[in-house]
Write an enzyme that holds these catalytic residues in place. Structure first.
Site, mmCIF file in Angstrom:
data_model
loop_
_atom_site.group_PDB
_atom_site.id
_atom_site.type_symbol
_atom_site.label_atom_id
_atom_site.label_comp_id
_atom_site.label_asym_id
_atom_site.label_seq_id
_atom_site.Cartn_x
_atom_site.Cartn_y
_atom_site.Cartn_z
ATOM 1 N N PRO A 80 0.832 -1.217 0.000
ATOM 2 C CA PRO A 80 0.000 0.000 0.000
ATOM 3 C C PRO A 80 0.864 1.263 0.000
ATOM 4 O O PRO A 80 1.794 1.389 0.796
ATOM 5 C CB PRO A 80 -0.793 -0.121 1.312
ATOM 6 C CG PRO A 80 -0.741 -1.565 1.671
ATOM 7 C CD PRO A 80 0.567 -2.070 1.173
ATOM 8 N N TYR A 135 0.521 4.661 13.447
ATOM 9 C CA TYR A 135 -0.907 4.883 13.335
ATOM 10 C C TYR A 135 -1.625 4.284 14.548
ATOM 11 O O TYR A 135 -0.995 3.810 15.488
ATOM 12 C CB TYR A 135 -1.427 4.343 12.009
ATOM 13 C CG TYR A 135 -0.831 5.049 10.803
ATOM 14 C CD1 TYR A 135 -0.507 6.405 10.863
ATOM 15 C CD2 TYR A 135 -0.562 4.382 9.621
ATOM 16 C CE1 TYR A 135 0.042 7.070 9.775
ATOM 17 C CE2 TYR A 135 -0.007 5.039 8.516
ATOM 18 C CZ TYR A 135 0.293 6.374 8.609
ATOM 19 O OH TYR A 135 0.843 7.035 7.545
ATOM 20 N N ARG A 189 7.959 1.266 -3.441
ATOM 21 C CA ARG A 189 8.537 2.122 -4.476
ATOM 22 C C ARG A 189 8.942 1.359 -5.733
ATOM 23 O O ARG A 189 8.781 1.890 -6.847
ATOM 24 C CB ARG A 189 9.718 2.901 -3.893
ATOM 25 C CG ARG A 189 9.263 4.004 -2.939
ATOM 26 C CD ARG A 189 10.440 4.656 -2.226
ATOM 27 N NE ARG A 189 9.972 5.661 -1.278
ATOM 28 C CZ ARG A 189 9.517 5.382 -0.052
ATOM 29 N NH1 ARG A 189 9.474 4.131 0.352
ATOM 30 N NH2 ARG A 189 9.115 6.345 0.752
#
Length: 417
Positions: A23, A183, A327
């Site tokens: 993701p 997170y 990437r």
């Protein structure tokens, strides 16, 4: 012996190879919706041969986004775009996966190219963030979150369950919970961010309670054939934060609660990281292998596995089960085809749709003009450095990460000097 292009079956889902697109937040959504951009960009990676394709982290609530430009699955109006994404990935031979998440105290930001800093709660594009404790992250994120009440925590479980239900309805065949990179889930797990004194703070069992109860809520609504996985912030790389030994224990508990695969990453709960491993090849492979060995659960890892020889080697040596590329997937939508050619595997163009593959195999032209780099005799199929299984965590210190560099998710990584 498995290899990078061997299939992987978990529950009722089979990936055509061991290569997944990780993701990566794109900051292209309006009102949390995905559109033509996401369909074309994600469909290209599925057509390029990736076995598993994730969009970005998908927020389960509006305040679970990183920015107002991030995707969500908290409103029925968002389902049409997500269904289109699933359809194109499936039609191109990939398995559509969704990563459900909530950014917690690392939300209410501007985009990375605008500076990645936090907006105050009263800003038109900002909001009051929530977290396990009212502790600000610091630096460019100075505004403290509100401490979640127990009832609000239970509301989040219901949001996870609703989002997972919708995800299955629109066609996702792989559900991942995002509990890494500072997170919300990662902050519950970390003593740096969680100072609660109730049943959700203090001991390891209490700090892992949010993970286990959220897993229970999602597993209850997701068909058994669909894998339920988790990206875990397994190490804060700080002596006062999440420790990897604790993560191994907690993943064992998660397995008992229906976890099918553990995706190992960093905690991200502080800039004060004492071990800088982000430029180290195979940065999380040894940790993931320890989980695989001690817990007995399939594992995935990302970060610096974009060299085909390295990616193939960690699968062949059965160190991990799935390679996730961020990437490299952005820089080369046909990375699997390139890797297959580099590694000397048969029929690399069998990874793309049949019509494309026919044209590429039946070339009436100069081979060097095909568009893929020619494979040199010196590197074709060459093995990477020998990989060794680990019986415990062993992390080498690499070069420092440039402050402000983006994380796997695309948000800025602020590393202390």
């Amino acid at each position: 012996m498995p290899h990078l292009f061997s299939p992987l079956t978990i529950k009722g889902v089979t990936l055509r190879n061991r290569i997944g697109m990780s993701p990566m937040t794109m900051y292209r959504s309006v009102d949390g919706k995905m559109d033509d951009y996401h369909v074309s960009y994600l469909g290209a990676r599925a057509a390029g041969g990736f076995g598993l394709v994730f969009p970005e982290q998908i927020a389960i609530t509006p305040d679970g986004r990183t920015t107002v430009s991030c995707a969500g699955i908290y409103d029925e109006s968002q389902l049409e775009g997500l269904a289109r994404v699933c359809s194109i990935i499936t039609s191109m031979g990939g398995v559509p996966a969704i990563q459900l998440g909530h950014t917690g105290r690392k939300g209410s930001l501007v985009t990375p190219w605008e500076g990645g800093y936090m907006l105050p709660p009263d800003h038109p594009k900002g909001w009051q963030t929530k977290g396990p404790s009212a502790i600000a992250y610091g630096g460019d994120m100075p505004y403290a979150p509100e401490e979640l009440t127990v009832e609000e925590i239970h509301d989040l479980y219901r949001a996870y369950a609703q989002s997972a239900t919708w995800a299955v309805e629109v066609g996702f065949e792989w559900i991942e919970m995002h509990y890494a990179h500072g997170y919300l889930g990662s902050s519950f797990f970390s003593p740096l961010a969680n100072h609660r004194t109730d049943q959700y703070g203090g001991s390891l069992a209490n700090r892992a309670r949010f993970h286990l109860e959220a897993l229970d809520a999602v597993r209850a609504v997701v068909p058994e054939r669909i894998p339920l996985t988790m990206r875990l912030g397994s190490d804060d790389l700080n002596p006062e934060g999440t420790q990897f030994d604790d993560s191994v224990v907690a993943i064992g508990w998660m397995k008992e609660h229906g976890l099918d695969l553990a995706d190992l990453s960093f905690g991200g709960n502080t800039d004060d990281m004492h071990e800088m491993i982000f430029n180290q090849p195979r940065a999380f492979v040894e940790r993931a292998n320890r989980v695989r060995t001690e817990v007995g659960i399939p594992v995935a890892a990302s970060w610096n596995l974009g060299k085909p020889q390295n990616a193939d080697d960690v699968i062949k040596n059965e160190l991990i089960d799935l390679v996730l590329l961020g990437r490299p997937a952005l820089s080369n939508p046909h990375w699997p085809v390139w890797a297959a050619r580099e590694l000397g595997y048969d029929n690399p163009f069998g990874l793309v749709p049949e019509d494309w593959g026919w044209w590429l195999r039946n070339l009436r032209a100069d081979q060097e003009s095909l568009g893929f780099p020619m494979v040199s005799e010196e590197t074709a199929g060459a093995p990477a450095a020998a990989a060794v299984q680990t019986q415990g965590p062993k992390v080498a210190t690499g070069a420092d990460v440039e402050p402000g560099a983006a994380t796997l998710d695309g948000a800025p990584l602020h590393v202390a000097a």
